[in-house]
Structure formats: C-alpha cells, structure tokens
Design a protein around this motif. Structure first.
Motif, short mmCIF file in Angstrom:
data_model
loop_
_atom_site.label_atom_id
_atom_site.label_comp_id
_atom_site.label_asym_id
_atom_site.label_seq_id
_atom_site.Cartn_x
_atom_site.Cartn_y
_atom_site.Cartn_z
N ILE A 71 10.61 18.12 15.21
CA ILE A 71 10.38 17.67 13.63
C ILE A 71 10.38 16.42 13.34
CG2 ILE A 71 10.86 18.70 11.59
CD1 ILE A 71 11.72 21.37 12.64
N ASP A 120 8.01 14.07 14.62
CA ASP A 120 6.66 14.45 13.97
C ASP A 120 6.73 13.55 12.53
OD1 ASP A 120 3.87 15.44 13.38
OD2 ASP A 120 4.77 16.91 12.49
N GLN A 121 7.77 13.71 11.91
CA GLN A 121 7.77 13.13 10.57
C GLN A 121 7.81 11.32 10.55
OE1 GLN A 121 11.46 14.48 9.00
NE2 GLN A 121 10.48 16.35 8.19
N HIS A 122 8.32 10.98 11.54
CA HIS A 122 8.33 9.61 11.90
C HIS A 122 7.56 9.04 12.83
CE1 HIS A 122 12.08 9.32 9.45
NE2 HIS A 122 12.40 10.43 10.22
#
Length: 66
Positions: free
Chosen positions: A32, A35-37
């Motif tokens: 996660i 994916d966010q960064h």
C-alpha cells in the motif's frame, strides 16, 4: 521437531510462535505504501501476491515440522 532455536535454549510455545511468525506472508501495508508513493507498485503487488500464495504451502509445512 526441528533443531531450530535449541542453541539459544528456546523451546516449546515460544519456539513455535517465533518460527510460525517468521513464516507468515509479507505485510500488505508495504504494498500500500509503495502504491501511495509510486515506488514500483506493480512490483510490490506481484511480490505480495507471490508471497501470499507461497505461504499457503510453507506455513502448514513448517508447522508440521515443528
């Protein structure tokens, strides 16, 4: 039983819990965060998926060895 941990006098429930925790699949939060960064989210997802599938076989196998 495997001779894992006997050099450090770790036995019983402590040994079983420690080995099974080490055999668990990779954590989802790492994928996660990747994916966010935008840190190779496809690679992180693939490694996570492969790790979970492999753990379906390895965790019961390691548990049987203990």
């Amino acid at each position: 039983m495997l001779p894992v941990g006997y050099n450090q006098c770790v036995t019983g429930l402590v040994l079983v819990v420690g080995v099974l925790q080490a055999a668990m699949p990779p954590m989802v939060s790492a994928a996660i965060l990747a994916d966010q960064h935008q840190l190779e989210p496809a690679l992180a997802g693939s490694v996570l998926g492969i790790g979970i599938v492999l753990s379906l076989a390895t965790v019961p196998w390691i548990n049987a060895l203990l």
